[in-house]
Design a protein around this motif. Structure first.
Motif, mmCIF file in Angstrom:
data_model
loop_
_atom_site.group_PDB
_atom_site.id
_atom_site.type_symbol
_atom_site.label_atom_id
_atom_site.label_comp_id
_atom_site.label_asym_id
_atom_site.label_seq_id
_atom_site.Cartn_x
_atom_site.Cartn_y
_atom_site.Cartn_z
ATOM 1 N N LYS A 133 2.766 10.940 -8.212
ATOM 2 C CA LYS A 133 3.885 11.339 -9.090
ATOM 3 C C LYS A 133 4.163 10.259 -10.130
ATOM 4 N N LEU A 134 3.087 9.734 -10.706
ATOM 5 C CA LEU A 134 3.174 8.595 -11.613
ATOM 6 C C LEU A 134 4.072 8.869 -12.825
ATOM 7 N N ALA A 135 3.924 10.028 -13.442
ATOM 8 C CA ALA A 135 4.750 10.347 -14.613
ATOM 9 C C ALA A 135 6.227 10.449 -14.219
ATOM 10 N N GLY A 136 6.508 11.066 -13.085
ATOM 11 C CA GLY A 136 7.879 11.174 -12.609
ATOM 12 C C GLY A 136 8.464 9.820 -12.267
ATOM 13 N N PHE A 137 7.659 8.971 -11.633
ATOM 14 C CA PHE A 137 8.117 7.618 -11.310
ATOM 15 C C PHE A 137 8.425 6.849 -12.589
ATOM 16 N N PRO A 174 4.948 0.796 -19.911
ATOM 17 C CA PRO A 174 3.660 0.337 -19.357
ATOM 18 C C PRO A 174 3.805 -0.252 -17.944
ATOM 19 N N PHE A 175 4.888 -1.020 -17.734
ATOM 20 C CA PHE A 175 5.106 -1.601 -16.407
ATOM 21 C C PHE A 175 5.258 -0.517 -15.354
ATOM 22 N N SER A 176 5.934 0.564 -15.701
ATOM 23 C CA SER A 176 6.172 1.641 -14.729
ATOM 24 C C SER A 176 4.881 2.354 -14.324
ATOM 25 N N TYR A 177 3.886 2.316 -15.168
ATOM 26 C CA TYR A 177 2.579 2.903 -14.827
ATOM 27 C C TYR A 177 1.679 1.899 -14.104
ATOM 28 N N ILE A 178 1.791 0.637 -14.481
ATOM 29 C CA ILE A 178 0.959 -0.404 -13.877
ATOM 30 C C ILE A 178 1.437 -0.747 -12.467
ATOM 31 N N LEU A 179 2.746 -0.718 -12.241
ATOM 32 C CA LEU A 179 3.322 -1.138 -10.960
ATOM 33 C C LEU A 179 2.728 -0.403 -9.753
ATOM 34 N N PRO A 180 2.736 0.917 -9.709
ATOM 35 C CA PRO A 180 2.200 1.601 -8.518
ATOM 36 C C PRO A 180 0.714 1.327 -8.284
ATOM 37 N N ILE A 181 -0.047 1.221 -9.353
ATOM 38 C CA ILE A 181 -1.476 0.930 -9.219
ATOM 39 C C ILE A 181 -1.659 -0.467 -8.641
ATOM 40 N N THR A 182 -0.888 -1.420 -9.155
ATOM 41 C CA THR A 182 -0.961 -2.803 -8.671
ATOM 42 C C THR A 182 -0.519 -2.898 -7.218
ATOM 43 N N GLU A 183 0.585 -2.236 -6.880
ATOM 44 C CA GLU A 183 1.050 -2.243 -5.490
ATOM 45 C C GLU A 183 -0.031 -1.681 -4.566
ATOM 46 N N PHE A 184 -0.613 -0.572 -4.961
ATOM 47 C CA PHE A 184 -1.646 0.070 -4.159
ATOM 48 C C PHE A 184 -2.847 -0.857 -3.957
ATOM 49 N N LEU A 185 -3.346 -1.451 -5.047
ATOM 50 C CA LEU A 185 -4.523 -2.318 -4.955
ATOM 51 C C LEU A 185 -4.246 -3.588 -4.152
ATOM 52 N N ALA A 197 9.267 8.087 -15.517
ATOM 53 C CA ALA A 197 10.491 8.626 -16.117
ATOM 54 C C ALA A 197 11.729 8.108 -15.388
ATOM 55 N N TRP A 198 11.661 8.040 -14.062
ATOM 56 C CA TRP A 198 12.776 7.512 -13.276
ATOM 57 C C TRP A 198 13.053 6.062 -13.643
ATOM 58 N N MET A 199 11.976 5.264 -13.741
ATOM 59 C CA MET A 199 12.148 3.846 -14.043
ATOM 60 C C MET A 199 12.716 3.651 -15.452
ATOM 61 N N VAL A 200 12.221 4.411 -16.407
ATOM 62 C CA VAL A 200 12.748 4.321 -17.776
ATOM 63 C C VAL A 200 14.236 4.657 -17.777
ATOM 64 N N PHE A 222 0.842 -1.205 0.000
ATOM 65 C CA PHE A 222 0.000 0.000 0.000
ATOM 66 C C PHE A 222 0.876 1.254 0.000
ATOM 67 N N GLY A 223 1.858 1.287 0.881
ATOM 68 C CA GLY A 223 2.741 2.445 0.981
ATOM 69 C C GLY A 223 3.545 2.672 -0.282
ATOM 70 N N HIS A 224 4.073 1.597 -0.865
ATOM 71 C CA HIS A 224 4.821 1.734 -2.117
ATOM 72 C C HIS A 224 3.945 2.351 -3.203
ATOM 73 N N GLY A 225 2.735 1.841 -3.328
ATOM 74 C CA GLY A 225 1.835 2.366 -4.352
ATOM 75 C C GLY A 225 1.363 3.772 -4.058
ATOM 76 N N LEU A 226 1.005 4.027 -2.801
ATOM 77 C CA LEU A 226 0.440 5.324 -2.428
ATOM 78 C C LEU A 226 1.395 6.482 -2.694
ATOM 79 N N VAL A 227 2.658 6.317 -2.360
ATOM 80 C CA VAL A 227 3.606 7.428 -2.555
ATOM 81 C C VAL A 227 3.945 7.639 -4.026
ATOM 82 N N ARG A 228 3.754 6.615 -4.840
ATOM 83 C CA ARG A 228 4.096 6.730 -6.260
ATOM 84 C C ARG A 228 2.929 7.238 -7.108
#
Length: 139
Positions: free
Chosen positions: A30-34, A54-65, A36-39, A21-27
């Protein structure tokens, strides 16, 4: 049932759920920034941007859920499996960029998910899943 085992399972579920939850919530804010960092992190790896972006956008949502579901105990089994699969994907990525410092934490997460999955049916008593199954069985 042993209440200590039920509490132990609950604490483990809440701990791993809060981590996700915490990993997803903080990301999320700032999804676009996260992304860009991952890329940038994967720039010199063999993984193409068409996979990383796509993984960099899906990851925070998945972690959060996964985190939310584990915290409330909803879809617990499926969330434990999803969490383990996310961590396995992260382990793959970590090895591709040779970020060995992160590997230990990811392996510990997989171990948590795996152990909780073993005991989920027997000790998951403080959960929305149980409440819903009781309602279903009375109808």
């Amino acid at each position: 049932m042993n209440s200590s085992q039920q509490l132990s399972f609950l604490f483990g579920r809440l701990a791993i759920g809060m981590s996700m939850f915490g990993h997803g919530l903080v990301r999320l804010p700032k999804l676009a920034g996260f992304s860009a960092w991952m890329v940038d992190q994967f720039e010199k790896s063999v993984l193409p941007d068409i996979v990383v972006i796509p993984f960099s956008y899906i990851l925070p949502i998945t972690e959060f859920l996964v985190g939310v579901f584990l915290l409330i105990g909803l879809f617990t089994r499926q969330s434990l499996i999803a969490g383990a699969l996310v961590m396995i994907a992260l382990i793959f990525g970590t090895t591709m960029i040779e970020e060995w410092g992160s590997l230990g934490s990811q392996l510990i997460h997989v171990a948590f998910f795996s152990v909780l999955l073993i005991f989920e049916k027997e000790y998951n008593f403080f959960a929305v899943d149980l409440f819903l199954s009781r309602i279903k069985s009375t109808t």
